[in-house]
Scaffold this motif. Structure first.
Motif, PDB file in Angstrom:
ATOM      1  N   ASN A 230      43.715  32.792  50.802  1.00 15.25           N
ATOM      2  CA  ASN A 230      42.914  31.533  51.081  1.00 15.25           C
ATOM      3  C   ASN A 230      41.512  32.034  50.874  1.00 15.25           C
ATOM      4  O   ASN A 230      40.482  31.226  50.647  1.00 15.25           O
ATOM      5  CB  ASN A 230      43.006  31.603  52.551  1.00 15.25           C
ATOM      6  CG  ASN A 230      42.500  30.140  52.860  1.00 15.25           C
ATOM      7  OD1 ASN A 230      42.130  28.907  52.051  1.00 15.25           O
ATOM      8  ND2 ASN A 230      41.932  30.269  54.447  1.00 15.25           N
ATOM      9  N   ARG A 231      40.869  33.750  51.002  1.00 14.64           N
ATOM     10  CA  ARG A 231      40.086  33.113  50.620  1.00 14.64           C
ATOM     11  C   ARG A 231      39.619  33.894  49.530  1.00 14.64           C
ATOM     12  O   ARG A 231      37.777  33.901  48.780  1.00 14.64           O
ATOM     13  CB  ARG A 231      39.672  34.789  51.545  1.00 14.64           C
ATOM     14  CG  ARG A 231      38.193  35.483  50.823  1.00 14.64           C
ATOM     15  CD  ARG A 231      38.444  36.918  51.838  1.00 14.64           C
ATOM     16  NE  ARG A 231      39.296  37.741  51.730  1.00 14.64           N
ATOM     17  CZ  ARG A 231      39.865  38.879  51.936  1.00 14.64           C
ATOM     18  NH1 ARG A 231      40.743  38.348  53.215  1.00 14.64           N
ATOM     19  NH2 ARG A 231      40.459  39.386  51.637  1.00 14.64           N
ATOM     20  N   ASN A 232      40.327  33.502  48.270  1.00 13.29           N
ATOM     21  CA  ASN A 232      39.668  33.915  47.225  1.00 13.29           C
ATOM     22  C   ASN A 232      40.294  32.451  46.047  1.00 13.29           C
ATOM     23  O   ASN A 232      39.440  32.518  44.688  1.00 13.29           O
ATOM     24  CB  ASN A 232      40.108  35.372  46.143  1.00 13.29           C
ATOM     25  CG  ASN A 232      39.762  36.378  47.054  1.00 13.29           C
ATOM     26  OD1 ASN A 232      38.321  36.862  46.364  1.00 13.29           O
ATOM     27  ND2 ASN A 232      40.682  36.976  48.225  1.00 13.29           N
TER      28      ASN A 232
END
Length: 308
Positions: A230-232
């Motif tokens: 989700n962060r990338n």
């Protein structure tokens, strides 16, 4: 008053030297002579006209008689010749009629035989059509079975290769090797490498794009992995390797494993519209959403094991 007589010396002849008014009444006038000429001319014209009309009438009657005679001869000639031709044609027609009457029973039998053959052919055609439909159904089922078996074999081979690779990596780690090596443009996380595709694709296109990169669509097995992705990942949405294409409601990862971790959005999966059998990860929240496989997502995520 009496007229005076003048004698010319002869006793037999007397010459009147003067005429009385009564004797002058017997004298001819000039207009009477002109009228007589006109009557004669008119009479002459009438005679000429009568002669001409008589001549024309005579010629007409003569020509009419000739025409009547010619027509009579022509009629006799036509009747003679036509009677002969008509009798010949009538004879031929009668002969043809007799032949037809003779052949009617045979023709009727032939027609009945043709109708029976036609009925038989229709029945056989129907049977052949049914057999062909069965062959097509069997062929379709066989092709489906072959494709399923091929897919199963492919998945089994990929899983076996993955297990072999995992064992090899564990063996290298046991010997002190560090297994965190990823290809260029890939990111490493917990012994796996991840590639974040950025072109819009359908789910199938994303699947083959990962295969061409010697990986596969990502299988998310833990919350920590979900947070990393989700962060990338792209913030608009990304395809992941989860689908229920084989059995509705039974979701499986690309490695064939079932769900042991989920991150569904609220009310998902709902299989709306014409069917939603492939799963995408929403950009900002990272929640999962089943979507139409033929639709496009702006991104897709591939994974493969890191090398040592």
């Amino acid at each position: 008053m009496e007229p005076e007589a003048k004698w010319n010396g002869s006793s037999d002849q007397v010459e009147f030297s003067r005429m009385s008014p009564r004797s002058q009444g017997f004298t001819k006038l000039p207009g009477q002579k002109t009228c007589g000429k006109s009557v004669l001319l008119f009479t002459f014209v009438l005679l000429i006209s009568a002669a001409l009309w008589g001549t024309l009438l005579f010629l007409f009657i003569t020509r009419y008689q000739e025409i009547v005679q010619d027509l009579g001869k022509l009629r006799e000639s036509c009747v003679y010749h036509n009677d002969s031709g008509i009798l010949t044609v009538i004879g031929q027609l009668q002969e043809t009629q007799l032949n037809l009457k003779t052949n009617v029973p045979q023709l009727s039998k032939t027609l009945n035989k043709l109708q029976e053959d036609q009925t038989t052919l229709k029945s056989k055609a129907s049977q052949f059509s049914q057999q062909l439909n069965r062959f097509e159904e069997d062929g379709t089922a066989f092709r489906s079975q072959v494709l399923n078996e091929k897919n199963t074999a492919t998945q089994a081979r990929e899983k076996l290769q993955e297990e072999i690779q995992k064992l090899w990596i564990e063996f290298q780690r046991a010997n002190g090797s560090i297994c965190t090596k990823c290809p260029e443009n890939w990111q490493v996380f917990q012994k796996k490498c991840y590639f974040f595709g950025k072109e819009p694709k359908t789910w199938a296109q994303a699947k083959y794009a990962c295969i061409n990169l010697q990986g596969r669509l990502v299988s998310i097995k833990s919350r920590e992995e979900q947070v990393f992705l989700n962060r990338n990942a792209n913030k608009k949405g990304s395809w992941i390797g989860l689908r229920d294409l084989d059995i509705e409601g039974i979701f499986l990862w690309m490695d064939g494993s079932s769900l042991n971790y989920t991150n569904w959005g609220r009310g998902e999966p709902n299989n709306q519209g014409q069917g939603e059998d492939c799963v995408a990860m929403r950009g900002t929240s990272g929640l999962w959403n089943d979507a139409n496989c033929r639709g496009q997502q702006d991104s897709w995520i591939c994974e493969k094991l890191a090398t040592c």
